[in-house]
Write a protein that holds these residues in place. Sequence first.
Motif, short mmCIF file in Angstrom:
data_model
loop_
_atom_site.label_atom_id
_atom_site.label_comp_id
_atom_site.label_asym_id
_atom_site.label_seq_id
_atom_site.Cartn_x
_atom_site.Cartn_y
_atom_site.Cartn_z
N SER A 49 1.09 -1.05 0.68
CA SER A 49 -0.09 0.12 -0.02
C SER A 49 0.74 1.49 -0.63
CB SER A 49 -0.93 -0.02 1.24
OG SER A 49 -0.15 0.53 2.18
N ILE A 50 0.41 2.62 -0.76
CA ILE A 50 1.13 3.81 -0.58
C ILE A 50 0.67 4.53 0.53
CG2 ILE A 50 1.54 4.94 -1.70
CD1 ILE A 50 0.91 4.14 -4.60
N ASP A 51 1.35 4.75 0.67
CA ASP A 51 1.14 5.76 2.12
C ASP A 51 1.38 7.80 1.86
OD1 ASP A 51 1.24 5.76 4.89
OD2 ASP A 51 2.84 7.33 5.22
N VAL A 71 9.94 16.04 -18.83
CA VAL A 71 9.45 15.00 -17.26
C VAL A 71 8.68 15.90 -16.60
CG1 VAL A 71 11.98 13.41 -18.19
CG2 VAL A 71 11.71 15.41 -16.11
N TYR A 72 7.89 14.86 -16.09
CA TYR A 72 7.55 15.52 -14.40
C TYR A 72 8.19 14.71 -13.14
CZ TYR A 72 3.62 16.48 -17.14
OH TYR A 72 2.31 17.00 -18.10
N LYS A 73 8.09 15.33 -12.45
CA LYS A 73 8.98 14.86 -10.90
C LYS A 73 7.82 14.76 -10.09
CE LYS A 73 13.85 15.94 -12.43
NZ LYS A 73 14.73 17.42 -11.51
N GLY A 74 8.17 13.74 -9.38
CA GLY A 74 7.41 13.63 -8.97
C GLY A 74 8.36 12.08 -7.69
N GLY A 75 7.00 11.90 -6.36
CA GLY A 75 7.69 10.27 -5.63
C GLY A 75 6.73 10.05 -5.13
N ILE A 76 7.13 8.96 -4.55
CA ILE A 76 5.86 8.37 -3.87
C ILE A 76 7.12 6.99 -2.42
CG2 ILE A 76 4.85 5.55 -3.74
CD1 ILE A 76 3.31 7.27 -6.11
N SER A 77 5.73 6.98 -1.36
CA SER A 77 6.07 6.53 -0.45
C SER A 77 5.45 5.42 0.17
CB SER A 77 6.45 7.41 0.76
OG SER A 77 4.88 8.31 1.54
N ARG A 78 6.34 4.31 0.43
CA ARG A 78 5.66 3.24 1.24
C ARG A 78 5.49 2.53 1.94
NH1 ARG A 78 6.93 -1.02 -3.58
NH2 ARG A 78 8.77 -1.18 -3.50
N VAL A 79 4.63 2.12 3.15
CA VAL A 79 5.20 0.59 3.90
C VAL A 79 5.49 -0.23 3.15
CG1 VAL A 79 4.93 -0.86 6.19
CG2 VAL A 79 4.27 2.45 5.91
N HIS A 80 6.90 -0.73 3.18
CA HIS A 80 7.31 -2.54 2.72
C HIS A 80 7.97 -3.29 4.23
CE1 HIS A 80 8.07 -5.12 -0.46
NE2 HIS A 80 8.81 -5.49 -0.56
N ASP A 81 7.15 -4.69 4.01
CA ASP A 81 7.82 -5.37 5.28
C ASP A 81 8.36 -4.15 6.17
OD1 ASP A 81 7.93 -7.28 3.62
OD2 ASP A 81 9.94 -7.03 3.23
N GLY A 82 6.99 -3.64 6.88
CA GLY A 82 7.21 -3.26 8.10
C GLY A 82 8.00 -1.52 8.40
N GLU A 83 8.69 -1.15 7.19
CA GLU A 83 9.63 0.62 6.84
C GLU A 83 9.17 0.72 5.48
OE1 GLU A 83 13.77 -0.65 6.15
OE2 GLU A 83 14.30 -3.11 7.74
N LEU A 84 9.61 1.97 6.47
CA LEU A 84 8.85 2.56 4.75
C LEU A 84 9.73 3.54 4.68
CD1 LEU A 84 6.65 5.79 4.39
CD2 LEU A 84 7.70 7.42 5.99
#
Length: 104
Positions: A49-51, A71-84
């Motif tokens: 899932s995405i944070d 280009v467009y610049k962007g970012g994603i943060s997620r919790v993977h295996d209990g780590e952000l």
Amino acid sequence: MKLRDFLIGVATGLAAAIIIKETSERISPFVPANQVLNNVKSEFKRESSIDGSWIYMKTEDFYNGITTIPVYKGGISRVHDGELESFEFAADARTGVIVDLKKI
């Protein structure tokens, strides 16, 4: 003013508006930034899932070693295996394809 002349003017105005609209859509060949972000988010959602996410709506030039592309610049943060995890990406503004992805 005759009705015929008025109707010719209206028809000419409508035709010009349609031509201008079609031409402006062809001149701006960029994929909308929101669509690019949604595509990137859907790819990341396959793993976890995405944070949070963001995208800069204005294009920037990106040099990939061979050529410069918008280009467009962007970012994603997620919790993977209990780590952000946080990622920054650059996506080709014409196609939406990710051309650079960095884990930060």
